[in-house]
Scaffold this active site. Structure first.
Site, mmCIF file in Angstrom:
data_model
loop_
_atom_site.group_PDB
_atom_site.id
_atom_site.type_symbol
_atom_site.label_atom_id
_atom_site.label_comp_id
_atom_site.label_asym_id
_atom_site.label_seq_id
_atom_site.Cartn_x
_atom_site.Cartn_y
_atom_site.Cartn_z
ATOM 1 N N SER A 122 0.810 -1.224 0.000
ATOM 2 C CA SER A 122 0.000 0.000 0.000
ATOM 3 C C SER A 122 0.841 1.271 0.000
ATOM 4 C CB SER A 122 -0.927 0.034 1.227
ATOM 5 O OG SER A 122 -1.613 -1.176 1.335
ATOM 6 N N ARG A 123 1.962 1.217 -0.676
ATOM 7 C CA ARG A 123 2.834 2.400 -0.804
ATOM 8 C C ARG A 123 3.384 2.892 0.534
ATOM 9 N NH1 ARG A 123 2.809 0.457 -5.146
ATOM 10 N NH2 ARG A 123 2.389 1.487 -7.121
ATOM 11 N N MET A 124 3.386 1.988 1.561
ATOM 12 C CA MET A 124 3.947 2.343 2.870
ATOM 13 C C MET A 124 5.418 1.928 2.890
ATOM 14 S SD MET A 124 1.409 3.637 4.576
ATOM 15 C CE MET A 124 1.583 3.337 6.329
#
Ligand SMILES: Cc1cc2nc3c(=O)[nH]c(=O)nc-3n(C[C@H](O)[C@H](O)[C@H](O)COP(=O)(O)O)c2cc1C
Length: 212
Positions: A190-192
């Protein structure tokens, strides 16, 4: 076929644990590099080298990492090429490794310095004969006067050095990039994504996490 804007991969990397990370980023680099080698990705030692021209323009290109020591990262090139001239004027450079298969990126910023002639010679003589001849034949980054000029120059030097040792050209050798900062990036869900940045603080390294 998907449109470019819809190309998307959700990464799966692990979190970079500040407590278990090497205090020295060159050791951390070596660890990451070993993993990249184990994955059999094509040329894990390929890196994007960016230099600054005398007019302040950025020039980027791929070169191959050919050595690591406790001072930094070594690559070889023609000292009179565009990159060679840029570094001669301003030795601030950056190196970027992208290992897509591992969802990893490493960015190194620092200063490039010529290595000793002896060390360049040692590496030069370890290269295949044809690569040594090509180093003599290529006026790297200069304009060819006609289509077959490089080929003709190769044949010329092949003839010149027939049955002889090929000496290291004065205009060819290694640069050592001494890092001032190194950043490790790992793709996560999740683009973390996770980023750890090392910056040199006299003899030690400051280690910080950055927002992705
Ligand atoms: C995978 C790959 C590896 C390369 N490795 C080197 C290298 O180690 N040294 C080098 O001088 N050029 C290397 N090149 C060529 C450079 O990208 C570049 O074209 C050349 O050095 C001239 O750059 P310049 O005109 O900016 O100085 C490589 C290119 C590729 C695609």
């Amino acid at each position: 076929m998907k449109r470019i804007q819809n190309l998307r991969v959700d990464y799966s990397g692990k979190i970079l644990d500040l407590d278990n990370i090497n205090k020295n980023p060159i050791d951390e680099f070596k660890k990451w590099f070993k993993e990249a080698q184990k994955k059999n990705i094509l040329e894990p030692n390929a890196m994007t080298l960016s230099t600054v021209s005398p007019r302040g323009n950025i020039n980027s290109r791929t070169v191959l990492l050919k050595g690591i020591n406790n001072k930094g990262f070594i690559f070889y090139t023609n000292y009179e090429s565009r990159k060679g001239n840029d570094i001669n004027f301003n030795n601030t450079v950056s190196l970027v490794f992208l290992w897509k298969e591992l969802e990893k990126q490493i960015i190194i910023k620092g200063n490039a310095k010529k290595i000793s002639k002896k060390d360049s010679e040692k590496y030069f003589q370890s290269r295949p004969r044809s690569s040594r001849i090509a180093a003599w034949a290529s006026n790297q980054s200069k304009i060819l006067s006609y289509e077959n000029e490089l080929k003709d120059r190769f044949l010329e030097y092949e003839e010149k050095f027939r049955n002889k040792e090929i000496p290291l050209p004065d205009f060819w050798g290694g640069f050592l990039v001494e890092p001032k900062s190194i950043e490790f990036w790992i793709g996560r869900k999740s683009r973390m994504h996770d980023r750890i940045s090392y910056t040199r603080n006299q003899k030690n390294w400051n280690i910080q996490k950055l927002y992705p």
